[in-house]
Enzyme design. Structure first.
Site, PDB file in Angstrom:
ATOM      1  N   GLY A   1       6.158  -6.407   0.075  1.00  0.00           N
ATOM      2  CA  GLY A   1       5.440  -6.242   1.337  1.00  0.00           C
ATOM      3  C   GLY A   1       6.334  -6.628   2.507  1.00  0.00           C
ATOM      4  N   GLY A   2       5.701  -6.991   3.604  1.00  0.00           N
ATOM      5  CA  GLY A   2       6.438  -7.278   4.835  1.00  0.00           C
ATOM      6  C   GLY A   2       7.206  -8.598   4.765  1.00  0.00           C
TER       7      GLY A   2
ATOM      8  N   GLU B   1      11.470  -3.735  11.654  1.00  0.00           N
ATOM      9  CA  GLU B   1      10.980  -2.674  10.775  1.00  0.00           C
ATOM     10  C   GLU B   1       9.719  -2.050  11.386  1.00  0.00           C
ATOM     11  OE1 GLU B   1       9.153  -3.702   6.905  1.00  0.00           O
ATOM     12  OE2 GLU B   1      10.464  -2.165   6.071  1.00  0.00           O
TER      13      GLU B   1
ATOM     14  N   LYS C   1      -2.941  -8.693  -7.405  1.00  0.00           N
ATOM     15  CA  LYS C   1      -3.732  -8.534  -6.190  1.00  0.00           C
ATOM     16  C   LYS C   1      -3.174  -7.321  -5.461  1.00  0.00           C
ATOM     17  CE  LYS C   1      -5.129  -9.340  -1.905  1.00  0.00           C
ATOM     18  NZ  LYS C   1      -5.053  -8.191  -1.028  1.00  0.00           N
TER      19      LYS C   1
ATOM     20  N   LEU D   1      11.135  -7.054   0.151  1.00  0.00           N
ATOM     21  CA  LEU D   1      10.583  -7.044   1.514  1.00  0.00           C
ATOM     22  C   LEU D   1      11.088  -5.840   2.321  1.00  0.00           C
ATOM     23  CD1 LEU D   1      10.990 -10.897   2.091  1.00  0.00           C
ATOM     24  CD2 LEU D   1       9.023  -9.673   1.147  1.00  0.00           C
TER      25      LEU D   1
ATOM     26  N   CYS E   1      10.167   0.933   2.173  1.00  0.00           N
ATOM     27  CA  CYS E   1      10.945  -0.265   2.512  1.00  0.00           C
ATOM     28  C   CYS E   1      12.406   0.083   2.711  1.00  0.00           C
ATOM     29  CB  CYS E   1      10.775  -1.333   1.438  1.00  0.00           C
ATOM     30  SG  CYS E   1      11.016  -0.694  -0.219  1.00  0.00           S
TER      31      CYS E   1
ATOM     32  N   TRP F   1       0.795  -1.228   0.000  1.00  0.00           N
ATOM     33  CA  TRP F   1       0.000   0.000   0.000  1.00  0.00           C
ATOM     34  C   TRP F   1       0.827   1.278   0.000  1.00  0.00           C
ATOM     35  CZ3 TRP F   1       1.938   1.715   4.512  1.00  0.00           C
ATOM     36  CH2 TRP F   1       2.192   0.793   5.533  1.00  0.00           C
ATOM     37  N   ASN F   2       2.132   1.169   0.180  1.00  0.00           N
ATOM     38  CA  ASN F   2       2.890   2.420   0.343  1.00  0.00           C
ATOM     39  C   ASN F   2       3.136   3.170  -0.970  1.00  0.00           C
ATOM     40  OD1 ASN F   2       4.550   0.166  -0.077  1.00  0.00           O
ATOM     41  ND2 ASN F   2       6.356   1.281   0.590  1.00  0.00           N
TER      42      ASN F   2
HETATM   43  P1  NDP Z   1       1.991  -7.328   4.155  1.00  0.00           P
HETATM   44  O1  NDP Z   1       3.321  -6.961   3.687  1.00  0.00           O
HETATM   45  O2  NDP Z   1       1.933  -8.292   5.251  1.00  0.00           O
HETATM   46  O3  NDP Z   1       1.201  -7.855   2.894  1.00  0.00           O
HETATM   47  C1  NDP Z   1      -0.168  -7.924   2.845  1.00  0.00           C
HETATM   48  C2  NDP Z   1      -0.523  -8.508   1.486  1.00  0.00           C
HETATM   49  O4  NDP Z   1      -0.013  -9.826   1.401  1.00  0.00           O
HETATM   50  C3  NDP Z   1      -1.972  -8.553   1.228  1.00  0.00           C
HETATM   51  O5  NDP Z   1      -2.203  -8.273  -0.141  1.00  0.00           O
HETATM   52  C4  NDP Z   1      -2.323  -9.992   1.534  1.00  0.00           C
HETATM   53  O6  NDP Z   1      -3.400 -10.480   0.769  1.00  0.00           O
HETATM   54  C5  NDP Z   1      -1.073 -10.719   1.139  1.00  0.00           C
HETATM   55  N1  NDP Z   1      -0.885 -11.923   1.962  1.00  0.00           N
HETATM   56  C6  NDP Z   1      -0.883 -12.012   3.292  1.00  0.00           C
HETATM   57  N2  NDP Z   1      -0.650 -13.270   3.679  1.00  0.00           N
HETATM   58  C7  NDP Z   1      -0.506 -13.999   2.557  1.00  0.00           C
HETATM   59  C8  NDP Z   1      -0.233 -15.356   2.295  1.00  0.00           C
HETATM   60  N3  NDP Z   1      -0.043 -16.236   3.280  1.00  0.00           N
HETATM   61  N4  NDP Z   1      -0.151 -15.746   1.013  1.00  0.00           N
HETATM   62  C9  NDP Z   1      -0.317 -14.869   0.024  1.00  0.00           C
HETATM   63  N5  NDP Z   1      -0.576 -13.556   0.209  1.00  0.00           N
HETATM   64  C10 NDP Z   1      -0.660 -13.128   1.471  1.00  0.00           C
HETATM   65  O7  NDP Z   1       1.241  -5.965   4.462  1.00  0.00           O
HETATM   66  P2  NDP Z   1       0.682  -5.346   5.754  1.00  0.00           P
HETATM   67  O8  NDP Z   1      -0.156  -4.237   5.319  1.00  0.00           O
HETATM   68  O9  NDP Z   1       0.086  -6.355   6.682  1.00  0.00           O
HETATM   69  O10 NDP Z   1       2.019  -4.763   6.413  1.00  0.00           O
HETATM   70  C11 NDP Z   1       2.724  -5.456   7.398  1.00  0.00           C
HETATM   71  C12 NDP Z   1       4.105  -4.878   7.522  1.00  0.00           C
HETATM   72  O11 NDP Z   1       4.808  -5.080   6.311  1.00  0.00           O
HETATM   73  C13 NDP Z   1       4.125  -3.366   7.709  1.00  0.00           C
HETATM   74  O12 NDP Z   1       3.962  -3.012   9.034  1.00  0.00           O
HETATM   75  C14 NDP Z   1       5.476  -3.020   7.185  1.00  0.00           C
HETATM   76  O13 NDP Z   1       6.434  -3.190   8.200  1.00  0.00           O
HETATM   77  C15 NDP Z   1       5.719  -4.041   6.104  1.00  0.00           C
HETATM   78  N6  NDP Z   1       5.518  -3.514   4.751  1.00  0.00           N
HETATM   79  C16 NDP Z   1       6.584  -3.488   3.927  1.00  0.00           C
HETATM   80  C17 NDP Z   1       6.468  -2.975   2.675  1.00  0.00           C
HETATM   81  C18 NDP Z   1       7.636  -2.911   1.747  1.00  0.00           C
HETATM   82  O14 NDP Z   1       7.628  -2.167   0.786  1.00  0.00           O
HETATM   83  N7  NDP Z   1       8.656  -3.707   1.945  1.00  0.00           N
HETATM   84  C19 NDP Z   1       5.212  -2.435   2.178  1.00  0.00           C
HETATM   85  C20 NDP Z   1       4.114  -2.564   3.100  1.00  0.00           C
HETATM   86  C21 NDP Z   1       4.280  -3.100   4.330  1.00  0.00           C
HETATM   87  P3  NDP Z   1      -4.704 -11.049   1.523  1.00  0.00           P
HETATM   88  O15 NDP Z   1      -5.278  -9.881   2.236  1.00  0.00           O
HETATM   89  O16 NDP Z   1      -5.571 -11.571   0.446  1.00  0.00           O
HETATM   90  O17 NDP Z   1      -4.198 -12.109   2.461  1.00  0.00           O
END
Ligand code: NDP
Length: 492
Positions: A231-232, A385, A179, A254, A287, A155-156
């Site tokens: 993502g995370g 993080e 997605k 990540l 990130c 989302w960032n």
């Molecule tokens: P996440 O990074 O955890 O990702 C969420 C996404 O991953 C959603 O689209 C979700 O889809 C999908 N997802 C989650 N679990 C699974 C799975 N087991 N298999 C496949 N897809 C999956 O985002 P969050 O918003 O929860 O952020 C958590 C932390 O991540 C933040 O606090 C931050 O520290 C970090 N972050 C890092 C980023 C970066 O650029 N590196 C960007 C954003 C967050 P669904 O809802 O369908 O499960």
């Protein structure tokens, strides 16, 4: 009486059509706290339909027979359309994630370059003719598209994170099921519509929205050949583990806990600016945020004083306002996580010297730019993080100590070195375990420069000359030249 905001409803994009669903998710503007759009809350059946559409598009004409040059033309056209609509895209990103409109506009005006760069690369991707030790054999390789890609984005910076995958993957000949984050789905849906307008065949770029089940359904789907995730780190590990069941290819971009190292011979004013950009730009939701500031002992206090002074001038407010320098945190769970990280740091004994609290009178989810000193690298605030405007300041004495502290992390996404000593700049850069190192700069990215992480910051690289390799398989072809039968019981 306030006027009820108009809520726009969007469909998913599957096979070039809008797909509606009876369950919807609200998307909330983090500045106003109000719902401004709605998207379908998709499920596994939508993932199935989208993967089928992407597979059909991959295997059949026109996409399967299109030349790389023709794919390049389509990418260029999409780049032109994105350039045309950059302001509209920037507005929707700001409404979705609260990032500054001027930053988003700059980003969307830059994003067409990704399409142009990979458009140019599409027909330069070639295998090679190899020398052969086998008599009477001609030997060559082909680079073929990996197939159907499942892209899961954060989302960032939803548009940028997607286009970093999409431009290279489409150039290579892949098709996509995307997605987007449930918090920021709109620009992805709009981009898929623009891909139709550019002339991409239906099914090449599909979007399934939703939260909770869609990501897992995509990763576990046997029709997906590769997952590209941003993502995370913990989610990335779960994705890699699930993908292993089908040996689905994975690239992961990540998290990080990136060190920003300031030596005593740096230009301190420039470095203060870089420290601010590193951690307070985008409210720290990056990130590659420079969340660990390593200061050499001899300049520690002087630097900190300048840093605090400049931090106090940061203007928080409406992200659409050109004067605003820091907007809100992008969503409620992240806002709570940032606030609890502040409490954690206090509890661990880090010293709060600036900020450290929410601001509730200007809008939803605002957190003051926050600085902790007396941080030691073993504290959780230095190891985990946060993804928010929280800076940990760590003191060091020698170059060796700086490198050791910088590398004492499970992450390895980015790092910066501030020094006027050219020998030190390159010496330290070589020793840092990070995918990107900036010398006397922070937060610079380019479609030409590979981006990705060491360690738990990820797998693979996006951008730059090697990115298309992430979306291709290498095929080796042996061509027998003699036409004579060979001994069937002998290898080679
Ligand atoms: P996440 O990074 O955890 O990702 C969420 C996404 O991953 C959603 O689209 C979700 O889809 C999908 N997802 C989650 N679990 C699974 C799975 N087991 N298999 C496949 N897809 C999956 O985002 P969050 O918003 O929860 O952020 C958590 C932390 O991540 C933040 O606090 C931050 O520290 C970090 N972050 C890092 C980023 C970066 O650029 N590196 C960007 C954003 C967050 P669904 O809802 O369908 O499960």
């Amino acid at each position: 009486m306030g006027v009820e905001p108009t809520i726009e409803s969007y469909g998913m994009r599957i096979g070039g059509a809008d797909v509606l669903h009876d369950k919807y998710l609200d998307t909330v503007n983090p500045y106003t706290g109000q719902t401004w759009a709605r998207v379908p809350d998709g499920d596994a059946s939508h993932v199935d339909a989208a993967v089928k559409a992407a597979r059909d598009a991959f295997e059949t004409e026109p996409w399967s027979m299109m030349t790389a040059t023709q794919r390049g033309h389509l990418l260029r056209k999409l780049g032109d359309i994105v350039a045309r609509d950059a302001e509209a895209f920037a507005r929707m990103e700001t409404a979705d994630n609260g990032k500054l409109y001027r930053e988003m506009l700059g980003q969307w005006r830059y994003l067409p370059e990704y399409f142009y760069y990979f458009a140019g690369m599409a027909d330069k991707l070639a295998g090679s003719v190899l020398a052969s030790d086998r008599q009477n054999f001609h030997l060559y390789t082909r680079q073929e598209p990996v197939g159907v890609v499942g892209a899961i984005t954060a989302w960032n910076s939803p548009g940028m994170l997607l286009i970093m995958k999409l431009a290279a993957g489409l150039a290579a000949g892949c098709t996509f099921v995307v997605k987007p984050s449930e918090y920021t789905p709109i620009s992805t849906i709009e981009l898929a519509k623009r891909a139709d307008e550019a002339g991409f065949p239906p099914g090449v770029f599909n979007v399934v929205t939703g939260g909770g089940v869609v990501g897992a359904a995509l990763v576990n789907h046997p029709g997906i050949d590769k997952i590209a995730f941003t993502g995370g780190t913990e989610t990335g590990k779960r994705i890699a583990a699930s993908a292993a069941a089908n040996l689905t290819r994975v690239s992961l971009e990540l998290g990080g806990k990136s060190p920003n190292i300031v030596f005593e011979d740096a230009d301190l004013d420039v470095a203060v600016n870089g420290a601010i950009a590193g951690i307070f730009g985008a409210s720290g939701q990056s990130c590659s945020a420079g969340s660990r500031l390593l200061l050499q002992d001899s300049i520690h206090d002087r630097f900190l004083e300048k840093l605090i002074q400049q931090t106090r001038t940061i203007r928080l407010g409406d992200p659409m306002d050109a004067e605003t320098q820091m907007g809100p945190i992008a969503n409620e769970p992240q806002y709570r996580k940032v606030l609890s990280s502040i409490e954690m740091a206090k509890h661990e004994g880090a010293r709060l010297v600036e900020g450290g609290e929410a601001v509730t009178d200007i809008g939803s989810y605002f957190v003051k730019p926050t600085i902790f000193t007396d941080v030691t690298n073993d504290m959780r605030i230095a190891q985990e993080e946060v993804f928010g405007p929280i800076l940990s300041v760590i003191r060091f004495k020698t170059e060796e100590e700086a490198v050791a502290i910088a590398n004492d992390t499970r992450f390895g996404l980015a790092a910066a070195v501030w020094t006027k000593n050219v020998h030190r700049a390159h010496r330290v850069s070589a020793k840092l375990r990070a995918g990107t190192v900036w010398i006397n700069a922070y937060r610079v990215v380019s479609y030409m420069a590979p981006f990705g992480g060491f360690g738990e910051s990820g797998l693979g690289r996006e951008n730059g000359p090697d990115a298309m390799r992430e979306f291709t398989e290498t095929k080796t072809v042996f061509v027998e030249l003699s036409g004579q039968p060979r001994d069937p019981f002998k290898l080679g």
